[in-house]
Design a protein around this motif. Structure first.
Motif, PDB file in Angstrom:
ATOM      1  N   ASP A   1       0.850  -1.194   0.000  1.00  0.00           N
ATOM      2  CA  ASP A   1       0.000   0.000   0.000  1.00  0.00           C
ATOM      3  C   ASP A   1       0.879   1.235   0.000  1.00  0.00           C
ATOM      4  N   ILE A   2       0.255   2.405   0.079  1.00  0.00           N
ATOM      5  CA  ILE A   2       0.979   3.673   0.085  1.00  0.00           C
ATOM      6  C   ILE A   2       0.978   4.248   1.505  1.00  0.00           C
ATOM      7  N   GLU A   3       1.746   5.295   1.701  1.00  0.00           N
ATOM      8  CA  GLU A   3       1.892   5.883   3.043  1.00  0.00           C
ATOM      9  C   GLU A   3       0.540   6.232   3.668  1.00  0.00           C
ATOM     10  N   GLU A   4      -0.374   6.800   2.855  1.00  0.00           N
ATOM     11  CA  GLU A   4      -1.691   7.177   3.395  1.00  0.00           C
ATOM     12  C   GLU A   4      -2.509   5.964   3.829  1.00  0.00           C
ATOM     13  N   GLY A   5      -2.158   4.795   3.302  1.00  0.00           N
ATOM     14  CA  GLY A   5      -2.893   3.586   3.649  1.00  0.00           C
ATOM     15  C   GLY A   5      -2.170   2.698   4.650  1.00  0.00           C
ATOM     16  N   LYS A   6      -1.108   3.238   5.254  1.00  0.00           N
ATOM     17  CA  LYS A   6      -0.257   2.435   6.137  1.00  0.00           C
ATOM     18  C   LYS A   6      -1.030   1.827   7.311  1.00  0.00           C
ATOM     19  N   GLU A   7      -1.855   2.620   7.970  1.00  0.00           N
ATOM     20  CA  GLU A   7      -2.585   2.115   9.135  1.00  0.00           C
ATOM     21  C   GLU A   7      -3.535   0.984   8.741  1.00  0.00           C
ATOM     22  N   LYS A   8      -4.264   1.175   7.645  1.00  0.00           N
ATOM     23  CA  LYS A   8      -5.187   0.130   7.196  1.00  0.00           C
ATOM     24  C   LYS A   8      -4.424  -1.127   6.789  1.00  0.00           C
ATOM     25  N   LEU A   9      -3.260  -0.943   6.147  1.00  0.00           N
ATOM     26  CA  LEU A   9      -2.447  -2.084   5.750  1.00  0.00           C
ATOM     27  C   LEU A   9      -2.034  -2.903   6.974  1.00  0.00           C
ATOM     28  N   GLU A  10      -1.634  -2.222   8.029  1.00  0.00           N
ATOM     29  CA  GLU A  10      -1.224  -2.923   9.253  1.00  0.00           C
ATOM     30  C   GLU A  10      -2.400  -3.695   9.847  1.00  0.00           C
ATOM     31  N   ILE A  11      -3.564  -3.060   9.881  1.00  0.00           N
ATOM     32  CA  ILE A  11      -4.741  -3.697  10.484  1.00  0.00           C
ATOM     33  C   ILE A  11      -5.158  -4.930   9.694  1.00  0.00           C
ATOM     34  N   VAL A  12      -5.355  -4.735   8.395  1.00  0.00           N
ATOM     35  CA  VAL A  12      -5.849  -5.846   7.569  1.00  0.00           C
ATOM     36  C   VAL A  12      -4.747  -6.889   7.347  1.00  0.00           C
ATOM     37  N   GLY A  13      -3.490  -6.443   7.317  1.00  0.00           N
ATOM     38  CA  GLY A  13      -2.383  -7.370   7.152  1.00  0.00           C
ATOM     39  C   GLY A  13      -2.232  -8.301   8.344  1.00  0.00           C
ATOM     40  N   ASN A  14      -2.416  -7.764   9.531  1.00  0.00           N
ATOM     41  CA  ASN A  14      -2.334  -8.607  10.729  1.00  0.00           C
ATOM     42  C   ASN A  14      -3.496  -9.599  10.778  1.00  0.00           C
ATOM     43  N   LEU A  15      -4.675  -9.167  10.315  1.00  0.00           N
ATOM     44  CA  LEU A  15      -5.803 -10.109  10.222  1.00  0.00           C
ATOM     45  C   LEU A  15      -5.461 -11.220   9.225  1.00  0.00           C
ATOM     46  N   ALA A  16      -4.852 -10.850   8.099  1.00  0.00           N
ATOM     47  CA  ALA A  16      -4.465 -11.849   7.096  1.00  0.00           C
ATOM     48  C   ALA A  16      -3.504 -12.873   7.701  1.00  0.00           C
ATOM     49  N   LYS A  17      -2.548 -12.413   8.484  1.00  0.00           N
ATOM     50  CA  LYS A  17      -1.590 -13.317   9.131  1.00  0.00           C
ATOM     51  C   LYS A  17      -2.308 -14.263  10.091  1.00  0.00           C
ATOM     52  N   ARG A  18      -3.281 -13.722  10.833  1.00  0.00           N
ATOM     53  CA  ARG A  18      -4.023 -14.572  11.780  1.00  0.00           C
ATOM     54  C   ARG A  18      -4.836 -15.626  11.034  1.00  0.00           C
ATOM     55  N   MET A  19      -5.418 -15.245   9.891  1.00  0.00           N
ATOM     56  CA  MET A  19      -6.204 -16.194   9.092  1.00  0.00           C
ATOM     57  C   MET A  19      -5.327 -17.328   8.567  1.00  0.00           C
ATOM     58  N   VAL A  20      -4.144 -16.979   8.078  1.00  0.00           N
ATOM     59  CA  VAL A  20      -3.224 -17.989   7.539  1.00  0.00           C
ATOM     60  C   VAL A  20      -2.752 -18.915   8.661  1.00  0.00           C
ATOM     61  N   GLU A  21      -2.457 -18.319   9.818  1.00  0.00           N
ATOM     62  CA  GLU A  21      -1.999 -19.119  10.963  1.00  0.00           C
ATOM     63  C   GLU A  21      -3.096 -20.083  11.425  1.00  0.00           C
ATOM     64  N   LYS A  22      -4.327 -19.570  11.490  1.00  0.00           N
ATOM     65  CA  LYS A  22      -5.444 -20.418  11.916  1.00  0.00           C
ATOM     66  C   LYS A  22      -5.619 -21.599  10.964  1.00  0.00           C
ATOM     67  N   ALA A  23      -5.357 -21.371   9.676  1.00  0.00           N
ATOM     68  CA  ALA A  23      -5.504 -22.436   8.677  1.00  0.00           C
ATOM     69  C   ALA A  23      -4.349 -23.431   8.721  1.00  0.00           C
ATOM     70  N   GLY A  24      -3.334 -23.140   9.563  1.00  0.00           N
ATOM     71  CA  GLY A  24      -2.207 -24.064   9.708  1.00  0.00           C
ATOM     72  C   GLY A  24      -1.285 -24.096   8.506  1.00  0.00           C
TER      73      GLY A  24
END
Length: 449
Positions: A41-64
């Motif tokens: 993403d771009i600098e203006e979208g940094k906060e949203k990237l962190e939020i949704v990116g961490n959710l993505a990591k949790r989803m992948v981890e949950k799926a093993g």
């Protein structure tokens, strides 16, 4: 050569749609051997990237799964050696969309994200950026496929083909999928039991429906729709079409045809929303804010149900299936924006059309449709000409081309009002229109009225 493990990059990774994208990859984990996913993403979208990116990591981890999920603001770092690149960005963010809707409405003209003046300005802002991305891809991942669902998807895809000289691009939209799902339900069948033949342009296509015996059941679907009062789309107001007109088409229109078949009715609805500060863009901004609050929950490890309210549901799942079909040469039938290559006889050979296609390892192979009846042909040819001119204006910054596109667009009145609206929107969006810099300076200095 088919790789054992693949790298997928999503530009606009901080989008609220990203959880659906991750869900789609997880559903296909046995078919898509992913090594790493990069969310950019771009600098203006940094906060949203962190939020949704961490959710993505949790989803992948949950799926093993052992997939690496990377978050970055460095597009070039992400693109290096990518196998698939998906794009879902919005230049100027939702504030730009609000301008696209509210400025035309302030003149009593339809304001919509991908149609009319708003759609053309979204193209003006987006096309130079997609061409920059393509230049990076040619250098860093020349063999990667570009899967675009950044709107206006058809124009963006055509710009990549014609001006980016990049063949490995496919445009996607969720509208055909919504039609297939809702119409199958009306017939009490699964979508796999029917064949849908789509033909036209992005947000301006028609389709026929056939059953497994090869019988045309389009008229039956029409009658079911006429007796139903449900909209097939979240983001378009439901106003019934004139039944006699639709029967005469002998094809089913998409929801966006309401802007062309019921223009004044749609305008009145939009003006009511405009007065209440409740245009679709303003509504979406509130929905997005709520979604990201939900995404922040560290215990959330799956796509939340509330995402379906966003209006673009099934976009991301379509992107995953497209990637799956290319990677595995599945020969799935999907509706995509791709080079016409003669599939629609009424449109230029080298333009982008939205058409049912077989998705192979070599990309889409559009199914031959042939010729439209005059009612469809007249509108689709005008709209394709408008798209071609809009794309050229976006690439060159040519004011005459931009005015020409405004003049022939059916949703923009011609003459002084078109010129006034064009000038006002150029100034309003000047931060994201570097190609029009000299023209905008003339407008601001009173040299161009």
């Amino acid at each position: 050569m088919k790789k054992d493990r693949i790298k997928i990059v999503t530009i606009g990774g901080g989008s609220s749609y990203t959880p659906e994208l991750i869900e789609g990859y997880i559903k296909r984990k046995d078919e898509l051997p992913i090594r790493e996913i990069w969310l950019v993403d771009i600098e203006e979208g940094k906060e949203k990237l962190e939020i949704v990116g961490n959710l993505a990591k949790r989803m992948v981890e949950k799926a093993g799964l052992d997939w690496e999920v990377h978050l970055t603001l460095d597009r070039r770092e992400a693109l290096k050696d990518a196998d698939f690149v998906s794009t879902q960005f919005r230049v100027g963010l939702l504030d730009a969309r609000i301008k696209d809707e509210r400025i035309p409405l302030s003149h009593g003209i339809l304001g919509q994200e991908t149609n009319g003046a708003g759609g053309m300005f979204k193209a003006f802002r987006t096309i130079p950026v997609i061409l920059d991305i393509v230049n990076d891809m040619k250098e860093l991942c020349p063999d990667a496929w570009l899967v675009n669902f950044t709107n206006p998807s058809g124009m963006v895809t055509e710009a990549v083909l014609k001006y980016g000289n990049f063949e490995k691009v496919v445009g996607l939209c969720n509208v055909p999928i919504n039609h297939m799902m809702s119409e199958s339900k009306l017939l009490g069948k699964d979508p796999e039991e029917l064949y849908f033949q789509f033909a036209g342009l992005n947000h301006l296509h028609w389709h026929k429906v056939y059953d497994k015996e090869g019988d045309d059941v389009t008229s039956l679907v029409m009658e079911k729709i006429f007796s139903s009062e449900n909209s097939e789309m979240e983001n378009i107001k439901f106003i019934p079409f004139f039944q006699e007109q639709i029967r005469d088409l002998e094809m089913l229109p998409c929801g966006y045809h309401r802007y062309y078949y019921l223009t004044n009715d749609m305008l009145q609805k939009e003006l009511e929303e405009f007065e209440k500060n409740a245009t679709r863009a303003e509504t979406v901004k509130k929905v997005e804010a709520e979604l990201f609050e939900i995404y922040k929950n560290p215990d959330l490890k799956e796509k939340p149900e509330q995402l379906s309210q966003r209006g673009g549901t099934h976009y991301s799942d379509a992107a995953c299936e497209l990637i799956n079909s290319i990677y595995n040469d599945k020969r799935s039938t999907m509706v995509v924006s791709t080079r016409n290559n003669g599939a629609l006889a009424d449109l230029p050979y080298d333009c982008a059309v939205e058409v049912s296609s077989i998705i192979t390892a070599g990309g889409p192979r559009p199914n031959n449709f042939g010729k439209f009846k005059p009612a469809q042909r007249g509108l689709v040819q005008v709209m394709k000409a408008m798209e071609e001119i809009t794309i050229e204006a976006a690439v060159t910054g040519d004011y005459g081309k931009a005015l020409q596109a405004f003049t022939i667009n059916p949703l923009v009145p011609s003459g002084d009002i078109a010129r006034t609206l064009l000038n006002e929107m150029l100034v309003a969006h000047k931060k994201h229109l570097p190609q029009f810099k000299e023209v905008i300076e003339k407008i601001e200095n009173g040299e161009l009225k």
